[in-house]
Each structure stands twice: as C-alpha cells, then as structure tokens.
Write a protein that holds these residues in place. Structure first.
Motif, mmCIF file in Angstrom:
data_model
loop_
_atom_site.group_PDB
_atom_site.id
_atom_site.type_symbol
_atom_site.label_atom_id
_atom_site.label_comp_id
_atom_site.label_asym_id
_atom_site.label_seq_id
_atom_site.Cartn_x
_atom_site.Cartn_y
_atom_site.Cartn_z
ATOM 1 N N TRP A 33 0.836 -1.210 0.000
ATOM 2 C CA TRP A 33 0.000 0.000 0.000
ATOM 3 C C TRP A 33 0.869 1.256 0.000
ATOM 4 C CZ3 TRP A 33 -5.447 -0.635 0.015
ATOM 5 C CH2 TRP A 33 -6.194 0.543 0.101
ATOM 6 N N HIS A 83 -3.173 -11.237 -6.828
ATOM 7 C CA HIS A 83 -3.245 -10.075 -7.713
ATOM 8 C C HIS A 83 -1.828 -9.747 -8.163
ATOM 9 C CE1 HIS A 83 -2.081 -8.129 -3.921
ATOM 10 N NE2 HIS A 83 -1.667 -7.107 -4.635
ATOM 11 N N TRP A 96 0.256 -6.363 -8.586
ATOM 12 C CA TRP A 96 0.494 -4.923 -8.370
ATOM 13 C C TRP A 96 -0.769 -4.160 -8.015
ATOM 14 C CZ3 TRP A 96 5.624 -4.172 -8.196
ATOM 15 C CH2 TRP A 96 6.039 -2.888 -7.854
ATOM 16 N N SER A 97 -1.806 -4.246 -8.858
ATOM 17 C CA SER A 97 -3.038 -3.510 -8.579
ATOM 18 C C SER A 97 -4.214 -4.375 -8.987
ATOM 19 C CB SER A 97 -3.051 -2.207 -9.382
ATOM 20 O OG SER A 97 -4.385 -1.736 -9.495
ATOM 21 N N ASN A 98 -5.040 -4.758 -8.013
ATOM 22 C CA ASN A 98 -6.203 -5.571 -8.380
ATOM 23 C C ASN A 98 -7.267 -4.717 -9.051
ATOM 24 O OD1 ASN A 98 -6.491 -4.489 -5.744
ATOM 25 N ND2 ASN A 98 -8.324 -5.730 -5.464
ATOM 26 N N THR A 99 -7.159 -3.388 -8.928
ATOM 27 C CA THR A 99 -8.097 -2.485 -9.603
ATOM 28 C C THR A 99 -7.822 -2.453 -11.110
ATOM 29 O OG1 THR A 99 -8.052 -1.109 -7.625
ATOM 30 C CG2 THR A 99 -8.965 -0.097 -9.604
ATOM 31 N N CYS A 100 -6.541 -2.375 -11.473
ATOM 32 C CA CYS A 100 -6.199 -2.078 -12.872
ATOM 33 C C CYS A 100 -5.622 -3.242 -13.669
ATOM 34 C CB CYS A 100 -5.179 -0.938 -12.925
ATOM 35 S SG CYS A 100 -5.722 0.555 -12.106
ATOM 36 N N ARG A 108 5.638 0.752 -13.311
ATOM 37 C CA ARG A 108 4.929 1.413 -12.206
ATOM 38 C C ARG A 108 4.221 2.676 -12.700
ATOM 39 N NH1 ARG A 108 9.265 2.678 -8.078
ATOM 40 N NH2 ARG A 108 7.584 3.248 -6.662
ATOM 41 N N VAL A 114 1.030 1.730 -14.659
ATOM 42 C CA VAL A 114 -0.085 1.322 -13.794
ATOM 43 C C VAL A 114 -0.681 2.550 -13.077
ATOM 44 C CG1 VAL A 114 -0.787 -0.091 -11.824
ATOM 45 C CG2 VAL A 114 0.801 -1.021 -13.513
ATOM 46 N N TYR A 167 -4.980 4.335 -13.390
ATOM 47 C CA TYR A 167 -5.990 4.337 -12.309
ATOM 48 C C TYR A 167 -7.225 5.166 -12.649
ATOM 49 C CZ TYR A 167 -3.992 1.651 -8.540
ATOM 50 O OH TYR A 167 -3.553 0.604 -7.772
#
Ligand SMILES: [Zn+2]
Length: 274
Positions: free
Chosen positions: A61, A116, A118-122, A265, A268, A272
């Motif tokens: 995080w 996941h 790096w990012s489970n959103t993207c 990085r 990603v 967002y």
C-alpha cells in the motif's frame, strides 16, 4: 553480508481478506503487528546465522505498515511511498540476498489468498520478456539486474510454488494453506514465525558456506507487457511515450530492468480510474 527483506502484507500470517491489510479498517492494526512479527522472525534468523546488515522495505500500500517501534533494532526500515524502487527500495549491488516476506500469488491464480499483480483495480496480467509475471517476478528481476539472488519467500502454498517454479530452488515458508481467494488454513504466529526464523537462518548459513544461488537475471532489453482491466485505463496509460497497444494489452521495451520497473509502475499509476 547484507540482506534486503522485501515485505508485502497479503501473504503475512493469518491474512485472508482485504480488510486486514487496508489502512483505516479496524482489523488493520492487528495485522500490522503480525506483519512486523513475520519480518522480525526473518531478521532474527538472518542475524543469528551471521548476517552483518538487514534492511527492510515496507512494500504494501503506502509503505507505512510495519511498526517501527516494534522492529528488531538491528535492522533499518525503508518506509513510505513512492520510493524510487518501490517494493525493492534498498536494492543495489552491495546486497548479498533478498527475502520476500508476506508475498502473494499472481493475478488469476486459483485457491490463492488475495492473488493479484500490483493492482487488483487495474491489472489483469503482466509479462516480462513474454513470461507471465507476479510481483515476485518483477522484484526478482530487479534484484537480478544487480546480480542479487532471492533466497527465500513466505506466503501461501501457491506463491511459494510459483516462485520456486520461476526463480529456482529458494527456501519457501508456507504460513497458510490457501483454499480460496478469501480463505486459508492458517498457522498461528508462534508456529509460522518459528518456520520463518529457521528458514532465514538456514539459507544464510548455506550462503556463508559458499552455496551459489543464481540471481534471476533477464535478457536485455526488457519487454514489459501489461493487460489492463478496461479500455478507459488503457486509453490513459497509452499516453506514455513508446507504449504499443493491442486491445487492453500495452507493451513497451526498456533497456534494462530498473528502467522497465519504473516504466511499469508509471504505466499502472497512469491507468488508475479517477
Ligand atoms: Zn500488498
């Protein structure tokens, strides 16, 4: 002998859901303490076996999870985010080996806690030189650039198996047997932390005896490909110069792993949703 402990939170002892690893949630305080405990176990093992210096990178995080007041006073803590090397802050050619503590399986892994990348959103998928990658792959490849091997990993049985398959025969500590994305059969900290300490001690002794553990070094230039979760994310991320697009999959080529890591990085971050 200098060791970097790259820590994450999803693979920490007892963690099975997002509430436990999300700042602001009432459960989070308990699991910060457990994360600090797993990391302290690795530090104890490393010093016990003769390590001279241990640096810890807090990689989950916002990078402010480990309780510094409870951290083994022999270690140093790289805290906060963003740091130039993120989850691997502190890596350079003077490090002799890396421990991954609290790691999780890559996105899309069945029966793996909080899998996941790096990012489970993207992020749906990541490839490095056309090989499907998890966070352990990205971070191991960055260490490999500096000729530094990954010595051990802790997490569920799935991340341990994936890391061994991809990075070679490292020391693996299964702190929980995952049965789903949000479920696992967990060892309590007394047991898991004893295993982590013993594994750390064992692998440092092995290194001191002159055992060669091969770094995970990729062939240059490095091709990074990222499949994003939606078109609006891809529209934004492809604004980065040098990015090629095929549907939701964006790719770029970087001359070496530090540049590839940074470009990944940035891509990603740009993707967002706002
Ligand atoms: Zn994390």
């Amino acid at each position: 002998m200098k060791i970097l402990i790259a820590s994450d939170m999803e693979g920490i002892t007892g963690v099975t859901n997002w509430d436990q690893v999300t700042p602001g949630h009432s459960e989070y305080a308990r699991f910060r303490k457990l994360m600090t405990g797993d990391v302290n176990a690795a530090i104890r093992g490393a010093y016990d076996a003769g390590a001279d210096a241990v640096i810890v990178a807090d990689g989950h995080w916002n990078g402010s999870n480990i309780l510094i007041e409870e951290l083994d006073p022999r270690a140093r803590l790289n805290s906060g985010s963003p740091a130039p090397f993120g989850m691997m802050q502190g890596i350079d050619e003077n490090v002799d080996g890396v421990f991954f503590i609290g790691y999780h399986a890559r996105q899309g892994s069945p029966e793996a806690v909080l899998d996941h990348t790096w990012s489970n959103t993207c992020v749906a998928n990541v490839w490095l030189n056309d090989v499907l990658a998890g966070e352990y792959t990205l971070n191991a490849a960055l260490a490999g650039h500096y000729n530094v091997p990954i010595l051990m990993i802790s997490g569920d049985q799935v991340v341990c198996a994936q890391a061994i398959e991809q990075l070679g025969p490292l020391e693996a500590v299964v702190v929980k047997q995952a049965t789903g994305h949000f479920s696992a059969d967990c060892l309590p900290p007394e047991g898991s932390q004893r295993l982590i300490e013993n594994a750390a001690r064992g692998v440092i002794k092995k290194l001191k005896r002159g055992a060669v553990i091969k770094p995970y070094a990729l062939k240059k230039p490095i091709k990074v490909a990222v499949e994003l979760n939606s078109s609006d994310m891809a529209d934004k991320a492809m604004m980065m110069p040098g990015v090629r697009r095929e549907g939701l999959k964006l790719s770029l080529t970087a001359e070496d792993m530090p540049k590839a890591y940074s470009a990944f990085r940035a891509l990603v971050l740009m993707s967002y949703p706002r």
